[in-house]
Design a protein around this motif. Sequence first.
Motif, short mmCIF file in Angstrom:
data_model
loop_
_atom_site.label_atom_id
_atom_site.label_comp_id
_atom_site.label_asym_id
_atom_site.label_seq_id
_atom_site.Cartn_x
_atom_site.Cartn_y
_atom_site.Cartn_z
N MET A 115 1.40 -8.32 -12.65
CA MET A 115 1.74 -9.47 -11.81
C MET A 115 0.80 -10.64 -12.07
SD MET A 115 4.29 -8.11 -10.38
CE MET A 115 4.76 -9.23 -9.07
N ASP A 116 1.36 -11.84 -12.04
CA ASP A 116 0.55 -13.04 -12.23
C ASP A 116 -0.20 -13.43 -10.96
OD1 ASP A 116 3.12 -14.56 -14.30
OD2 ASP A 116 1.41 -13.33 -14.86
N TYR A 117 0.43 -13.25 -9.83
CA TYR A 117 -0.16 -13.65 -8.55
C TYR A 117 0.08 -12.55 -7.53
CZ TYR A 117 -0.09 -18.34 -10.57
OH TYR A 117 -0.27 -19.42 -11.39
N TRP A 118 -0.91 -12.40 -6.67
CA TRP A 118 -0.80 -11.48 -5.53
C TRP A 118 -1.11 -12.23 -4.25
CZ3 TRP A 118 1.29 -6.88 -5.82
CH2 TRP A 118 1.20 -6.12 -6.98
N GLY A 119 -0.43 -11.83 -3.20
CA GLY A 119 -0.78 -12.34 -1.89
C GLY A 119 -1.62 -11.33 -1.15
N LYS A 120 -2.20 -11.78 -0.06
CA LYS A 120 -2.89 -10.84 0.82
C LYS A 120 -1.84 -9.98 1.49
CE LYS A 120 -6.93 -13.72 1.76
NZ LYS A 120 -7.75 -14.37 2.80
N GLY A 121 -2.17 -8.74 1.74
CA GLY A 121 -1.19 -7.81 2.26
C GLY A 121 -1.00 -7.90 3.75
N THR A 122 0.03 -7.21 4.21
CA THR A 122 0.30 -7.07 5.63
C THR A 122 0.49 -5.58 5.93
OG1 THR A 122 1.69 -7.82 7.47
CG2 THR A 122 2.80 -7.45 5.36
N LEU A 123 -0.14 -5.11 6.99
CA LEU A 123 -0.14 -3.69 7.29
C LEU A 123 1.08 -3.30 8.10
CD1 LEU A 123 -1.61 -0.93 7.37
CD2 LEU A 123 -2.77 -1.74 9.45
N VAL A 124 1.75 -2.26 7.62
CA VAL A 124 2.86 -1.66 8.35
C VAL A 124 2.47 -0.23 8.71
CG1 VAL A 124 5.26 -0.91 8.24
CG2 VAL A 124 4.57 -3.08 7.18
N THR A 125 2.52 0.08 9.97
CA THR A 125 2.20 1.42 10.45
C THR A 125 3.42 1.97 11.17
OG1 THR A 125 -0.13 0.83 10.72
CG2 THR A 125 0.63 2.83 11.80
N VAL A 126 3.91 3.12 10.70
CA VAL A 126 5.08 3.74 11.29
C VAL A 126 4.64 5.00 12.02
CG1 VAL A 126 7.39 4.65 10.87
CG2 VAL A 126 6.47 2.85 9.39
N SER A 127 4.85 5.02 13.31
CA SER A 127 4.44 6.16 14.10
C SER A 127 5.58 7.16 14.23
CB SER A 127 4.00 5.70 15.49
OG SER A 127 5.09 5.11 16.17
N SER A 173 4.17 3.94 5.89
CA SER A 173 2.95 3.27 6.37
C SER A 173 2.06 2.91 5.20
CB SER A 173 2.19 4.19 7.33
OG SER A 173 2.96 4.47 8.49
N ALA A 174 1.69 1.65 5.13
CA ALA A 174 0.87 1.16 4.03
C ALA A 174 0.59 -0.32 4.25
CB ALA A 174 1.58 1.35 2.69
N VAL A 175 -0.29 -0.85 3.41
CA VAL A 175 -0.43 -2.31 3.32
C VAL A 175 0.59 -2.77 2.28
CG1 VAL A 175 -1.93 -4.24 2.74
CG2 VAL A 175 -2.87 -2.24 3.94
N TYR A 176 1.40 -3.72 2.66
CA TYR A 176 2.44 -4.24 1.78
C TYR A 176 2.00 -5.57 1.19
CZ TYR A 176 5.72 -0.64 3.13
OH TYR A 176 6.34 0.57 3.31
N TYR A 177 2.13 -5.67 -0.12
CA TYR A 177 1.73 -6.86 -0.86
C TYR A 177 2.94 -7.47 -1.56
CZ TYR A 177 -3.01 -4.92 -0.48
OH TYR A 177 -4.21 -4.41 -0.03
N CYS A 178 2.97 -8.78 -1.61
CA CYS A 178 3.97 -9.43 -2.44
C CYS A 178 3.27 -10.01 -3.68
CB CYS A 178 4.69 -10.53 -1.69
SG CYS A 178 3.66 -11.87 -1.10
N PHE A 231 5.04 -4.51 -3.23
CA PHE A 231 4.34 -3.28 -3.55
C PHE A 231 3.63 -2.81 -2.28
CE2 PHE A 231 4.48 -3.31 -8.25
CZ PHE A 231 5.00 -4.58 -8.45
N ARG A 232 3.26 -1.56 -2.26
CA ARG A 232 2.54 -1.06 -1.10
C ARG A 232 1.41 -0.13 -1.52
NH1 ARG A 232 7.34 2.71 1.52
NH2 ARG A 232 7.27 4.40 -0.03
N GLN A 233 0.41 -0.04 -0.66
CA GLN A 233 -0.74 0.79 -0.96
C GLN A 233 -1.18 1.49 0.32
OE1 GLN A 233 -3.92 -1.32 -2.93
NE2 GLN A 233 -4.83 0.58 -3.67
N ALA A 234 -1.08 2.79 0.29
CA ALA A 234 -1.54 3.61 1.41
C ALA A 234 -3.01 3.96 1.20
CB ALA A 234 -0.71 4.88 1.51
N PRO A 235 -3.73 4.30 2.25
CA PRO A 235 -5.15 4.63 2.10
C PRO A 235 -5.38 5.72 1.07
CG PRO A 235 -4.59 4.40 4.40
CD PRO A 235 -3.30 4.34 3.64
N GLY A 236 -6.28 5.47 0.13
CA GLY A 236 -6.61 6.46 -0.88
C GLY A 236 -5.61 6.56 -2.01
#
Length: 121
Positions: free
Chosen positions: A108-120, A89-94, A35-40
């Motif tokens: 979801m039963d479990y979430w991991g900490k996300g990793t940020l992907v920024t596409v310029s 561009s977003a923080v991607y979570y598994c 899953f991904r989450q962009a700012p706001g």
Amino acid sequence: QLQASGGGLVQAGGSVRLSCAASGRTFSRYSMGWFRQAPGEGREFVAAITWSGTSIKYADSVKGRFSISRDNAKNTVYLQMNSLKPDDSAVYYCGAERSSWPLTAGGMDYWGKGTLVTVSS
């Protein structure tokens, strides 16, 4: 127990491979999703794969560009992201889910900490 990695800064049109490694328990019988989450914005579905790998789903926005896979022996799920766009561009979570399919952010039963992907651009 889930740790996403592989994010970073990439130019539009480029590729990134995210990994989600599990520890402390085996997730071989869990469906796994990205899953991904962009700012706001809310957390949105990107891709998911069942424990056996026989069923895979993608959000329409990433079909044909992203590919999800898993290696149960390594307790790891991957997201290959090609032809990246600035809108990716977003923080991607598994996440992991034991019994529901298709996967949703609220189930979801479990979430991991996300990793940020920024596409310029």
